[in-house]
Design an enzyme around this catalytic site. Sequence first.
Site, PDB file in Angstrom:
ATOM      1  N   TYR A 151       0.859  -1.189   0.000  1.00 19.36           N
ATOM      2  CA  TYR A 151       0.000   0.000   0.000  1.00 19.36           C
ATOM      3  C   TYR A 151       0.888   1.230   0.000  1.00 19.36           C
ATOM      4  O   TYR A 151       1.894   1.290   0.718  1.00 19.36           O
ATOM      5  CB  TYR A 151      -0.880   0.009   1.254  1.00 19.36           C
ATOM      6  N   ASP A 246       9.229   2.698  -0.182  1.00 18.18           N
ATOM      7  CA  ASP A 246       8.208   3.429   0.559  1.00 18.18           C
ATOM      8  C   ASP A 246       8.367   3.047   2.032  1.00 18.18           C
ATOM      9  O   ASP A 246       7.963   1.964   2.452  1.00 18.18           O
ATOM     10  CB  ASP A 246       6.816   3.078   0.030  1.00 18.18           C
ATOM     11  N   LYS A 274       4.238   8.921   8.955  1.00 21.52           N
ATOM     12  CA  LYS A 274       3.935   8.322  10.263  1.00 21.52           C
ATOM     13  C   LYS A 274       4.879   8.773  11.393  1.00 21.52           C
ATOM     14  O   LYS A 274       4.724   9.875  11.890  1.00 21.52           O
ATOM     15  CB  LYS A 274       3.861   6.801  10.114  1.00 21.52           C
TER      16      LYS A 274
HETATM   17  C1  LIG Z   1       0.422   4.842   5.787  1.00 20.26           C
HETATM   18  C2  LIG Z   1       1.161   4.619   4.520  1.00 20.26           C
HETATM   19  C3  LIG Z   1       1.048   5.478   3.407  1.00 20.26           C
HETATM   20  C4  LIG Z   1       0.075   6.622   3.384  1.00 20.26           C
HETATM   21  O1  LIG Z   1       0.372   7.580   4.334  1.00 20.26           O
HETATM   22  P1  LIG Z   1      -0.793   8.638   4.770  1.00 20.26           P
HETATM   23  O2  LIG Z   1      -0.114   9.507   5.749  1.00 20.26           O
HETATM   24  O3  LIG Z   1      -1.896   7.815   5.327  1.00 20.26           O
HETATM   25  O4  LIG Z   1      -1.180   9.357   3.532  1.00 20.26           O
HETATM   26  C5  LIG Z   1       1.834   5.242   2.314  1.00 20.26           C
HETATM   27  N1  LIG Z   1       2.699   4.208   2.278  1.00 20.26           N
HETATM   28  C6  LIG Z   1       2.838   3.356   3.320  1.00 20.26           C
HETATM   29  C7  LIG Z   1       3.826   2.254   3.228  1.00 20.26           C
HETATM   30  C8  LIG Z   1       2.065   3.522   4.457  1.00 20.26           C
HETATM   31  O5  LIG Z   1       2.189   2.660   5.477  1.00 20.26           O
END
Ligand SMILES: *Cc1c(COP(=O)(O)O)cnc(C)c1O
Length: 435
Positions: A151, A246, A274
Amino acid sequence: MTIIKNKMERKVSEQLFSEAKNYFPGGVSSPVRAFKSVKGTPLFIKRGKGSQIWDEDDNQFTDFCCSWGPLILGHNNDAIREAIVETVAHGTSFGTPTRWENKLGSLILENNRFIDKLRFVSSGTEAVMSAIRLARGYTGKDKIIKFDGCYHGHFDSLLVQAGSGLATFGVSSSAGIPQSFANETIVLPLDDLGALEETFKLHADKIACVIIEAVPANNGLLLQRQSYLDSLREMCTRYNVLLVFDEVISGLRVGFEGAAGRYNIQPDIMTYGKIMGGGMPVGAYAASHEIMGHVAPDGCVYQAGTLSGNPVAMAAGYTAAKQLLETGFYENLEKTTQGFVANIQGYCDDKGYEVNIRTIASIFWIAFSRKEIRRADQIDAASMEKFKILHSYLLDNGLYLGPSGYEVGFVSAAHTQAELDTAAQKICDGLDLVF
Ligand SMILES: *Cc1c(COP(=O)(O)O)cnc(C)c1O
């Protein structure tokens, strides 16, 4: 086994939720919060301290969701709260550079060997969106590869799932995404070097980058082999395709240097979010001097943000990062988490339960299968019924897990040994109900 099935009062949460449904789609500001994949109504939380949260009915829970990952220091960390209060006393936003960006930026860069320069944004999605634009702008190529089971936020080009057959172009997984966008995204299975090589052979001259969660933690915990990640790096280099890690969830979580540090792999671009904001909205993308030199105003890849580098959020992130850099922080947290997981796993092994808790650093995921799970299609959707039973039992007994069996759990530095021992016992009791 002690099943204390004390059905707790949720009157206030229920009332607030029915009110919220008039205001927001599904009554929520982010879909998974609506509890659609589990039973019951979402809890409205009013307060948190350490590992504990309290809902509007004054029920208390040990929290393993931790705001979906950011709260590695637990709720309402004293130093972070004080830094926020101190900073906010001078104002909330100026739309100018501030000293706080330098402080957080330099702290991150000095302690991460894999990046030279970064740009702050306000969410993980924004970081990923900008990183993909940078990859495209830098390479002059349009297509990207993503993996099924990873994701990357709700950016159009990445809300795409696999079409039928190998190495096909994607199909959007949300309404509102033009097919022409989805056509630029190729979706491949994880843990399959053959599919990757085949795709590179056919399309490498059109592919800007491969994006991966090196620690895939948004669809279960699909831990990858070191050899797979090493080969991915080698093939990207050989085919002249950028590699994007990511690290929005893994960055500052599986170590200060995230998955890149854990696996000792140098990606070309990295994204963060995060934990980086210490509980406030912060994201970032980062790379070498060379690649970041293409970002505006130095270069011609445009990206901007009214509230980017917000001083209050920067102060929170800085105060969090300082604590993460204390000697032994990650080692201790990992040891505590591994002990907690081993307690539950040991119980399941004795009982012969079909449970294998996947874990890395302070992340864990309860898989209702004993098989190795490295790809999204290896997760048994029917096992989510088991999670529902467990989730509902734990909620009734003071333990809060993310409301979906596909979500991982997080242990924070604020979880005490006694709290973890009690929580492990409750999870074991809950599993007795499931099996
Ligand atoms: C949480 C997350 C996102 C999205 O971040 P948001 O702050 O919710 O937009 C993208 N990539 C990864 C791997 C994530 O865990």
